[in-house]
Design a protein around this motif. Structure first.
Motif, PDB file in Angstrom:
ATOM      1  N   ARG A  60       0.824  -1.219   0.000  1.00 44.57           N
ATOM      2  CA  ARG A  60       0.000   0.000   0.000  1.00 44.57           C
ATOM      3  C   ARG A  60       0.856   1.266   0.000  1.00 44.57           C
ATOM      4  O   ARG A  60       0.359   2.355  -0.234  1.00 44.57           O
ATOM      5  CB  ARG A  60      -0.947   0.006   1.194  1.00 44.57           C
ATOM      6  CG  ARG A  60      -1.924  -1.153   1.197  1.00 44.57           C
ATOM      7  CD  ARG A  60      -2.888  -1.115   0.044  1.00 44.57           C
ATOM      8  NE  ARG A  60      -4.016  -0.289   0.411  1.00 44.57           N
ATOM      9  CZ  ARG A  60      -4.704   0.444  -0.438  1.00 44.57           C
ATOM     10  NH1 ARG A  60      -4.389   0.475  -1.696  1.00 44.57           N
ATOM     11  NH2 ARG A  60      -5.714   1.158  -0.034  1.00 44.57           N
ATOM     12  N   PHE A  61       2.156   1.117   0.294  1.00 44.69           N
ATOM     13  CA  PHE A  61       3.117   2.221   0.192  1.00 44.69           C
ATOM     14  C   PHE A  61       3.921   2.132  -1.097  1.00 44.69           C
ATOM     15  O   PHE A  61       4.840   2.908  -1.311  1.00 44.69           O
ATOM     16  CB  PHE A  61       4.091   2.196   1.372  1.00 44.69           C
ATOM     17  CG  PHE A  61       3.455   2.446   2.695  1.00 44.69           C
ATOM     18  CD1 PHE A  61       3.044   3.718   3.058  1.00 44.69           C
ATOM     19  CD2 PHE A  61       3.264   1.411   3.595  1.00 44.69           C
ATOM     20  CE1 PHE A  61       2.461   3.947   4.293  1.00 44.69           C
ATOM     21  CE2 PHE A  61       2.684   1.638   4.833  1.00 44.69           C
ATOM     22  CZ  PHE A  61       2.279   2.908   5.176  1.00 44.69           C
ATOM     23  N   GLY A  62       3.618   1.137  -1.928  1.00 43.82           N
ATOM     24  CA  GLY A  62       4.397   0.925  -3.138  1.00 43.82           C
ATOM     25  C   GLY A  62       5.733   0.257  -2.849  1.00 43.82           C
ATOM     26  O   GLY A  62       6.676   0.375  -3.630  1.00 43.82           O
ATOM     27  N   LEU A  63       5.837  -0.471  -1.729  1.00 43.42           N
ATOM     28  CA  LEU A  63       7.080  -1.138  -1.327  1.00 43.42           C
ATOM     29  C   LEU A  63       7.000  -2.636  -1.622  1.00 43.42           C
ATOM     30  O   LEU A  63       5.920  -3.224  -1.554  1.00 43.42           O
ATOM     31  CB  LEU A  63       7.322  -0.944   0.179  1.00 43.42           C
ATOM     32  CG  LEU A  63       7.521   0.489   0.656  1.00 43.42           C
ATOM     33  CD1 LEU A  63       7.534   0.537   2.176  1.00 43.42           C
ATOM     34  CD2 LEU A  63       8.808   1.063   0.094  1.00 43.42           C
ATOM     35  N   PRO A  64       8.140  -3.273  -1.895  1.00 44.96           N
ATOM     36  CA  PRO A  64       8.146  -4.731  -2.042  1.00 44.96           C
ATOM     37  C   PRO A  64       7.966  -5.410  -0.678  1.00 44.96           C
ATOM     38  O   PRO A  64       7.851  -4.741   0.351  1.00 44.96           O
ATOM     39  CB  PRO A  64       9.527  -5.014  -2.639  1.00 44.96           C
ATOM     40  CG  PRO A  64      10.366  -3.847  -2.261  1.00 44.96           C
ATOM     41  CD  PRO A  64       9.444  -2.668  -2.139  1.00 44.96           C
TER      42      PRO A  64
END
Length: 115
Positions: A60-64
């Motif tokens: 949801r934060f654009g993190l892997p």
């Protein structure tokens, strides 16, 4: 706690997440702009402690799936580092049957910026 977390000022911004035990509802609560995000997990079984894994929504934060993210344990005023998307918790009705974590938003990102 409610005054310090705008995500709790409204009924909006609720997203149910993966907990790997049916006795544990687990959800995120965030502000519409994504600047304040909380994770809440609750043990609904009053007769036993539950140990389960929770899936931290790093996506949801654009993190892997592997990065570390900071969080504050709001009920015991503790800072922690969450490493990776799967976290093991123990929710004990005799001690603390729930957790509330406020996520530290990394690098100016916002919760919900990536789906």
């Amino acid at each position: 706690m409610r005054c310090a977390n705008p995500a709790l000022h409204s009924h909006r911004g609720l997203e149910f997440l993966n907990a790997f035990d049916g006795a544990v509802p687990y959800y995120a609560k965030s502000t519409p702009d994504g600047r304040n995000a909380l994770l809440v997990a609750v043990n609904l079984d009053p007769g036993r402690a539950v140990e389960t894994e929770l899936e931290v929504p790093l996506w949801r934060f654009g993190l892997p799936d592997q990065p570390a993210i900071g969080a504050d344990g709001l009920m015991r005023a503790q800072s922690l580092i969450v490493r990776g998307k799967r976290q093991r918790v123990r929710l004990d009705p005799k001690d603390l049957p729930f957790v509330i974590w406020r996520l530290e938003i990394p690098d100016g990102r916002r919760y919900g910026q990536a789906s």
